[in-house]
Design a protein around this motif. Structure first.
Motif: not given
Lengths: 395, 87
Positions: A6-9, A4, A78-79, A31, A131
């Motif tokens: 743009s990844l945040i955890a 991904p 999701f993508y 993913i 994108d």
């Protein structure tokens, strides 16, 4: 691995085990995954991962592509990263994008830009959940066109202009780091900035036609260090988490530092074959086909290959190296296509741990001992490929 | 975060349960988040229907001693626009 962007955890309620341990055992669905829509391409880049050129008559039909999207929606993937070949050469390209958009599957597609004229750019700008990354491999035509073909730099720059003018928003400019463009990193950044785009730099692999161009293109050890230092200072530059082998130099680069092949990512090729990752189009890493009974879901969840990739890692020759935790032994595809075992060190190991074996392989090849390197399962290069072809710009 | 405020999951966010917790994806800003505990997923699933954040935590069966860590996680999710206050 392509991860991904743009990844945040969030750090919530203490996780029972580190996330990467779960990733190594494979998730219920990828993913994200790479989906190459066609082997047709107007270019003949010397490092093409998929040895693209000519369309394969067995490529998935429009209906079959819709079926794949339905499955991805059910799996909540999701993508997808759509590529090729040049995906825009498919006559149903916009229909497939539209179908994905309306079925909760976001798309990022890679293109050489040749077919993004003003009209196409406006059409793309009007879509949601989309994108785009435009590929170039040199900040200047001389560096780029040797690899991608005469006129390909101009075509890519024209596409970027059309996307900007159409108000597409922050698309991505995607570069594969090579021996010949490492000195242009700042120029790439300035170029992306000038279009309001995000820069993405990924690792060259000796896959596809890259088998033949690897020795000339892959960065030197000094250049790897140069790249590592440059990336550390620029966390806003995307890498697809592809340089995790460089984490052995010290501080880890941001992102997932592990091989996600068959665990959190995979590849669907134009004929529906499912491979462990985009860089291993070879029978050894073929898990199944989306046309098989049970479709993609069954391949992901039950194939022997993916099951085995989710077994605990065997650090092999790297077991005694203090950097193994940082680099995880590097990239499986890179090892495989230069003739190393998957338990050997990465051919670009920053400690040079693979050098001795690589020298032995080279010596054997020089002595005429038959040591054929693994070749891709399917070569769709046009006859005479090996030389990049010129691009004819559409007005 | 205010416990008395009602919250909701952004309508552009999808949740995918996984053994470790869940994946949360925001189709608008393309951010992917890993929810590192199944209980956090349960809280998010209660947000839309419960009258307050406090009620959502209770409905998900989260013991009060763990609320601090949950609020921290929820704050991160709010800053990435995954959840927002309902008005």
């Amino acid at each position: 691995m392509p991860a991904p962007e743009s990844l945040i955890a969030p750090q919530p309620p203490t996780a029972t085990r580190p996330l990467v341990e779960h990733f190594k055992e494979g998730l219920a669905a990828p993913i994200c995954l790479t989906w190459e829509l066609t082997y047709a391409c107007n270019l003949a880049c010397v490092h093409c991962l998929s040895s693209s050129g000519r369309r394969d008559p067995r490529e998935l039909s429009t209906e079959e592509c819709y079926g794949v999207i339905d499955e991805l929606q059910r799996l909540q993937v999701f993508y997808v990263n759509i590529g090729g070949g040049e995906p825009m050469l498919r006559r149903d390209f916009f229909e497939i994008l539209g179908y994905a958009e309306s079925h909760d599957v976001g798309v990022k597609f890679s293109t050489n830009g040749t077919y993004i004229d003003a009209t196409a750019a406006r059409r793309l700008a009007a879509m949601d959940y989309l994108d785009i990354q435009v590929s170039i491999d040199g900040a200047s035509p001389d560096v780029n066109d040797v690899v991608r073909g005469e006129g390909s730099h101009a075509a890519a720059i024209a596409a970027m202009g059309h996307l900007r003018d159409a108000g597409f928003g922050p698309f991505k400019v995607s570069i594969v780091a090579t021996r010949h463009n490492i000195d242009q990193l700042d120029e790439f950044k300035a170029l992306a900035d000038s279009f309001g785009a995000q820069l993405r730099i990924t690792r060259l692999r000796p896959s596809g036609r890259g088998v033949d161009s690897w020795d000339d293109l892959h960065p030197t050890q000094d250049q790897q260090r140069q790249l590592y230092r440059w990336l550390l200072g620029r966390p806003d530059v995307l890498t697809g988490d592809s340089f995790f082998h460089l984490s052995a130099l010290g501080e880890s680069l941001p992102g997932l530092n592990l091989c996600g092949a068959g665990r959190v990512v995979c590849l669907i090729d134009p004929v529906g074959d499912v491979y462990a990752c985009p860089f291993v189009i070879h029978d050894e890493f073929l898990a199944g086909n989306v046309r098989d009974e049970g479709g993609f879901t069954r391949v992901w969840r039950e194939s022997d290959l993916f099951t085995s990739l989710r077994e605990p890692d065997n650090p092999g020759a790297c077991a005694s190296c203090g950097s193994y935790d940082a680099c995880q032994g590097g990239c499986m595809a890179s090892k495989f296509f230069v003739g190393l075992d998957v338990t050997d060190p990465d051919p670009e190991c920053v400690h040079g741990a693979a050098d001795e074996k690589l020298a032995a392989l080279a010596a054997a090849a020089g002595a005429g001992t038959p040591s054929p390197l693994p070749r891709p399962a399917a070569d769709h290069s046009r006859p005479g490929a090996g030389e990049p072809v010129p691009v004819v710009l559409r007005r | 975060m205010d416990l008395a405020t009602p919250y909701r999951l952004d309508p552009q966010v999808s949740l995918r349960p996984e053994e470790f917790g869940a994946l949360a994806y925001h189709f608008g800003n393309r951010k992917l988040s890993f929810l590192k505990h199944p209980d956090l997923l349960r809280v998010l699933e209660q947000l839309d229907t419960e009258p307050t954040l406090e009620a959502a935590l209770e409905a998900a069966g989260i013991e009060r001693t763990r609320w601090v860590s949950f609020l921290k996680a929820l704050e991160t999710l709010e800053s990435s626009e995954m959840i927002r206050a309902r008005t």
